[in-house]
Write a protein that holds these residues in place. Sequence first.
Motif, mmCIF file in Angstrom:
data_model
loop_
_atom_site.group_PDB
_atom_site.id
_atom_site.type_symbol
_atom_site.label_atom_id
_atom_site.label_comp_id
_atom_site.label_asym_id
_atom_site.label_seq_id
_atom_site.Cartn_x
_atom_site.Cartn_y
_atom_site.Cartn_z
ATOM 1 N N GLN A 199 -8.984 8.617 -9.014
ATOM 2 C CA GLN A 199 -9.934 8.711 -7.778
ATOM 3 C C GLN A 199 -9.292 8.523 -6.644
ATOM 4 O O GLN A 199 -9.310 9.146 -5.818
ATOM 5 C CB GLN A 199 -10.839 7.353 -8.207
ATOM 6 N N ALA A 200 -8.378 7.548 -6.629
ATOM 7 C CA ALA A 200 -7.569 7.123 -5.175
ATOM 8 C C ALA A 200 -6.622 8.116 -4.775
ATOM 9 O O ALA A 200 -6.347 8.094 -3.649
ATOM 10 C CB ALA A 200 -6.967 5.820 -5.582
ATOM 11 N N ARG A 201 -5.956 9.119 -5.633
ATOM 12 C CA ARG A 201 -5.061 9.915 -5.300
ATOM 13 C C ARG A 201 -5.686 11.070 -4.509
ATOM 14 O O ARG A 201 -4.717 11.818 -3.739
ATOM 15 C CB ARG A 201 -4.026 10.615 -6.369
ATOM 16 N N LYS A 202 -7.246 11.318 -4.806
ATOM 17 C CA LYS A 202 -7.762 12.366 -4.324
ATOM 18 C C LYS A 202 -7.624 12.649 -2.577
ATOM 19 O O LYS A 202 -7.331 13.582 -2.048
ATOM 20 C CB LYS A 202 -9.108 12.694 -4.677
ATOM 21 N N PRO A 203 -8.197 11.517 -1.887
ATOM 22 C CA PRO A 203 -8.111 11.512 -0.606
ATOM 23 C C PRO A 203 -6.736 11.465 0.036
ATOM 24 O O PRO A 203 -6.519 12.051 1.128
ATOM 25 C CB PRO A 203 -8.727 10.274 -0.319
ATOM 26 N N ILE A 204 -5.660 11.176 -0.792
ATOM 27 C CA ILE A 204 -4.336 11.248 -0.353
ATOM 28 C C ILE A 204 -3.932 12.616 -0.344
ATOM 29 O O ILE A 204 -3.265 13.136 0.688
ATOM 30 C CB ILE A 204 -3.433 10.234 -1.281
ATOM 31 N N LYS A 225 1.757 -1.236 -10.721
ATOM 32 C CA LYS A 225 1.007 -0.824 -12.066
ATOM 33 C C LYS A 225 -0.433 -0.601 -11.605
ATOM 34 O O LYS A 225 -0.898 -1.182 -10.761
ATOM 35 C CB LYS A 225 1.041 -1.767 -13.199
ATOM 36 N N LEU A 226 -1.023 0.363 -11.983
ATOM 37 C CA LEU A 226 -2.236 0.823 -11.615
ATOM 38 C C LEU A 226 -3.029 1.539 -12.667
ATOM 39 O O LEU A 226 -2.375 2.151 -13.512
ATOM 40 C CB LEU A 226 -2.229 1.861 -10.415
ATOM 41 N N ARG A 227 -4.245 1.194 -12.811
ATOM 42 C CA ARG A 227 -5.106 1.580 -14.057
ATOM 43 C C ARG A 227 -5.376 3.323 -13.703
ATOM 44 O O ARG A 227 -5.526 3.819 -12.487
ATOM 45 C CB ARG A 227 -6.293 1.074 -14.057
ATOM 46 N N ASP A 243 -8.063 0.368 -4.352
ATOM 47 C CA ASP A 243 -9.353 0.351 -4.550
ATOM 48 C C ASP A 243 -10.307 0.933 -3.451
ATOM 49 O O ASP A 243 -11.163 1.806 -3.754
ATOM 50 C CB ASP A 243 -10.004 -1.197 -4.574
ATOM 51 N N ILE A 244 -9.853 0.769 -2.223
ATOM 52 C CA ILE A 244 -10.609 1.222 -0.957
ATOM 53 C C ILE A 244 -10.409 2.747 -1.129
ATOM 54 O O ILE A 244 -11.348 3.521 -0.731
ATOM 55 C CB ILE A 244 -10.101 0.749 0.255
ATOM 56 N N PHE A 280 0.713 -1.114 0.030
ATOM 57 C CA PHE A 280 -0.070 -0.142 -0.287
ATOM 58 C C PHE A 280 1.013 1.247 0.066
ATOM 59 O O PHE A 280 0.620 2.387 -0.496
ATOM 60 C CB PHE A 280 -1.047 0.032 1.210
ATOM 61 N N MET A 281 2.251 1.275 0.522
ATOM 62 C CA MET A 281 2.932 2.343 0.614
ATOM 63 C C MET A 281 3.636 2.675 -0.827
ATOM 64 O O MET A 281 3.382 3.877 -1.224
ATOM 65 C CB MET A 281 4.246 2.254 1.450
ATOM 66 N N ALA A 282 3.889 1.530 -1.336
ATOM 67 C CA ALA A 282 4.482 1.689 -2.869
ATOM 68 C C ALA A 282 3.254 2.207 -3.735
ATOM 69 O O ALA A 282 3.313 2.823 -4.760
ATOM 70 C CB ALA A 282 4.887 0.339 -3.263
ATOM 71 N N GLU A 283 2.023 1.868 -3.593
ATOM 72 C CA GLU A 283 0.857 2.169 -4.298
ATOM 73 C C GLU A 283 0.514 3.667 -4.204
ATOM 74 O O GLU A 283 0.389 4.167 -4.818
ATOM 75 C CB GLU A 283 -0.379 1.210 -3.735
ATOM 76 N N THR A 284 0.718 4.039 -2.975
ATOM 77 C CA THR A 284 0.446 5.667 -2.449
ATOM 78 C C THR A 284 1.691 6.309 -3.404
ATOM 79 O O THR A 284 1.448 7.470 -3.987
ATOM 80 C CB THR A 284 0.694 5.668 -0.939
ATOM 81 N N ALA A 285 2.936 5.948 -3.350
ATOM 82 C CA ALA A 285 3.973 6.706 -3.886
ATOM 83 C C ALA A 285 3.674 6.527 -5.651
ATOM 84 O O ALA A 285 3.776 7.574 -6.321
ATOM 85 C CB ALA A 285 5.460 5.840 -3.932
ATOM 86 N N LYS A 286 3.036 5.349 -6.174
ATOM 87 C CA LYS A 286 2.719 5.409 -7.414
ATOM 88 C C LYS A 286 1.568 6.438 -7.906
ATOM 89 O O LYS A 286 1.667 7.250 -8.916
ATOM 90 C CB LYS A 286 2.293 3.945 -7.931
ATOM 91 N N MET A 287 0.482 6.569 -7.078
ATOM 92 C CA MET A 287 -0.292 7.562 -7.396
ATOM 93 C C MET A 287 -0.116 8.797 -7.356
ATOM 94 O O MET A 287 -0.625 9.695 -8.082
ATOM 95 C CB MET A 287 -1.690 7.216 -6.022
ATOM 96 N N LEU A 288 0.887 8.986 -6.665
ATOM 97 C CA LEU A 288 1.349 10.505 -6.067
ATOM 98 C C LEU A 288 2.442 10.903 -7.351
ATOM 99 O O LEU A 288 2.716 11.819 -7.839
ATOM 100 C CB LEU A 288 2.077 10.860 -5.035
ATOM 101 N N ASN A 289 2.786 9.744 -8.053
ATOM 102 C CA ASN A 289 3.761 9.876 -9.184
ATOM 103 C C ASN A 289 3.360 8.895 -10.340
ATOM 104 O O ASN A 289 4.326 8.076 -10.727
ATOM 105 C CB ASN A 289 5.280 9.593 -8.815
#
Length: 311
Positions: free
Chosen positions: A293-298, A285-287, A115-116, A60-69
């Motif tokens: 959508q997911a980066r907004k709450p972050i 990899k993320l769609r 997803d959450i 989840f930490m790496a996913e967060t980094a991907k969403m921000l980059n």
Amino acid sequence: MNYKDKIIKLKKEKNALLLAHYYQVPEIQDIADYVGDSLGLAQKAAEADVDMIVFAGVHFMAETAKMLNPDTLVVLPDLEAGCSLADSCPLDDFRDFVSKHPDHIVISYINTTADIKTVTDVVCTSGNAVQIVESFPKEQKIIFAPDKNLGAYINNITGRNMVLWNGTCEVHDILTTEAIIGMKEENPEACLIAHPECNAAVLELADYVGSTTGMLNFTEKSEKRKFIVATETGILHQMKKRSPRKEFLVVPSDETCSCNDCPYMKLNTMEKLYLALKNGTPEIKLRDEIVQQARKPIERMLEISKKLKLI
Ligand code: 13P
Ligand code: SF4
């Protein structure tokens, strides 16, 4: 050349940023560009301007980094490095839960899947959870997911009545008051510090409750010389580095060992880290629509945290 030298060389050649969580093994923490808690790591990822981010932490930490980059290559040394909290909250079940609580906003701990986060209003970490919740009016109805221990702790501190998802961290939730009381009896001068993912009975005994960074800062500033640490063992490396003359005792997860390791965090090794840097895999990899959508709450969490000077 050993892995340490190879990693340092490759990091330069590939213009890569190595981010590591405090629960990583000491060798990894020592060569990272930044070591921190989830909040600090998210902030560093948000500021990153590199060709590659190597995340020595969990998925989840790496996913967060991907969403921000989204345009940067983000690799996690072992894709199996998950998290029991993130796993405890599948999207379909969570959607059902949310639909049963109309008029509630959703605050999710960062330990969730992308997803959450797509069905979340604002994310929080253990380092800002109380302040994020308090940034909403008292009458605001809130669903908090997935950690019921952290949620109950915030309810207790803030006097709120958030509806809690029934998830736990398998590493923290099993720490027992029996083990702690025994340690306290043997070390009456020691101070008990605990991560808020521990159960309520443990938190009630604690002299200080906070994120990994919070606990680390507390041990550095405290006049006490001995600490009983109710969290994952990895944090002791930084505690000993910052306060070499103080003593740190881990609350063991059972009577057969004196440790308390997160099996997911500890999947990352120096060898896997080296290979991830060298090969640019395994990649996160993320769609596109998930990222949007997911980066907004972050981003909302980072904005609130900046406004409150928490980062
Ligand atoms: P921190 O953000 O406090 O480092 O917590 C992350 C985590 O996974 C704790 O189990
Ligand atoms: Fe997840 Fe618990 Fe491991 Fe943290 S310690 S990554 S919350 S399983």
